[in-house]
Write an enzyme that holds these catalytic residues in place. Structure first.
Site, PDB file in Angstrom:
ATOM      1  CB  SER A 143      38.285  45.168  43.192  1.00  0.00           C
ATOM      2  OG  SER A 143      39.174  45.198  42.108  1.00  0.00           O
ATOM      3  CG  HIS A 193      34.781  42.075  43.472  1.00  0.00           C
ATOM      4  ND1 HIS A 193      34.816  41.423  42.245  1.00  0.00           N
ATOM      5  CD2 HIS A 193      36.005  42.623  43.635  1.00  0.00           C
ATOM      6  CE1 HIS A 193      36.012  41.584  41.698  1.00  0.00           C
ATOM      7  NE2 HIS A 193      36.750  42.298  42.527  1.00  0.00           N
TER       8      HIS A 193
END
Length: 319
Positions: A182, A234
């Site tokens: 991610s 992230h």
């Protein structure tokens, strides 16, 4: 995410038009510009799936599960069967298997000098659900970028953003292991945002494109507040990709393309806008600053940050 949300389209060409609707002037950027063939992103998808299969093979639940948390799931898969759902509800291997194969773990990176885990963790996933979510996002985001900018630039953004996500994750998560792509995916989202800003003049429906992209980013960041999701990766990946986009994804503006073909005595416009050079400088300074930080002793840098214990039950973080 719709492929048309961030589409460059409807650009008004200013050349002459023949009866068939084609513009005869070849010097203006049009929506039918040349596109690269996407092969790197599909290879990344295949590589992630292959690594997950290897992880399940190494995990070998029927042999290694002590059945304290229940029986293996999907026993018909043999040694590829999943850990009990009470241990891993995402249909995947155990934490110990992920740790063995290269999951991000602060203790091993800092004290064990296993810096390679900052890269290997990007290719590992906690389970089938985790893998599918990331690979679908990679296909929708990555293929489009690769078609527009080529495998070299998109590949660099993906890998460096993944590394940036790993670094920030290791700064804030000390008690659990982290796995997932991610951070690299958020790097591609960040690069899409900076590309939109730097190439603003060649977009139509600018506000709609910007609003759509910001909503997509906000939703994905909001998901990061859920349990067992590593939002630090992230954010680290997004910042890295956002700044890299200013360096790698700049396109010449319309004024420059027109001016190249004016008479020699005519004044030629700059290839890029002033704000593009400013953002490029910011990105370069950030990159140099990041290099300086990485040259410091890891342990000294990490000890400056309070590290919360985020998960008590599942000893892994997904990103």
């Amino acid at each position: 995410m719709s492929n048309q949300d961030l589409e460059r389209g409807g650009t008004k060409a200013r050349g002459n038009q023949n009866p068939h609707g084609n513009y005869t002037n070849p010097y203006y950027v049009e929506t039918s510009e040349h596109q690269w063939t996407s092969w790197l992103i599909p290879m990344f998808v295949v590589a992630n799936i292959a690594v997950f299969i290897v992880a399940m093979y190494v995990n070998n639940c029927p042999r290694n599960n002590l059945k304290f948390e229940g029986a293996c799931v999907a026993k018909f898969l043999g040694r590829l069967s999943f850990q009990p759902l009470k241990e891993n509800p995402l249909f995947g291997p155990s934490s110990s298997t992920l740790e063995k194969l290269g999951a991000l773990e602060w203790e091993k990176v800092v004290h064990g000098k296993q810096g390679w885990r900052l890269i290997t963790c990007i290719w590992l996933h906690a389970g089938v659900i985790h893998l599918l979510a990331n690979m679908l996002s990679l296909v929708f985001i990555g293929i489009r970028l690769e078609q527009q900018f080529g495998f070299g630039r998109v590949g660099l953004i993906y890998l460096i953003s993944g590394l940036g996500g790993s670094i920030l994750s290791s700064l804030f998560i000390q008690s659990n292991i982290s796995v997932g792509a991610s951070g690299a995916l958020f790097g591609l989202l960040g690069a899409m945002l900076s590309e939109l800003l730097t190439n603003w003049t060649i977009y139509t429906n600018k506000a709609a494109a910007l609003f759509t992209l910001i909503i997509i980013i906000a939703i994905n960041l909001a998901v990061g507040i859920l349990p067992h999701v590593d939002n630090f990766a992230h954010i680290g990946g997004f910042i890295s990709g956002f700044l890299l986009g200013f360096i790698l994804l700049i396109r010449p503006q319309f004024g420059y393309l027109e001016g190249r073909h004016l008479p020699a005595t005519a004044r030629v416009k700059s290839k890029h806008k002033a704000y593009q050079y400013i953002l490029l400088l910011v990105a370069v300074v950030y990159s140099r600053f990041g290099d300086a930080i990485q040259r410091r002793e890891w342990e000294q840098a990490l000890q400056l940050v309070p590290l919360p214990k985020l998960c008590a039950n599942l000893k892994m973080e997904m990103w």
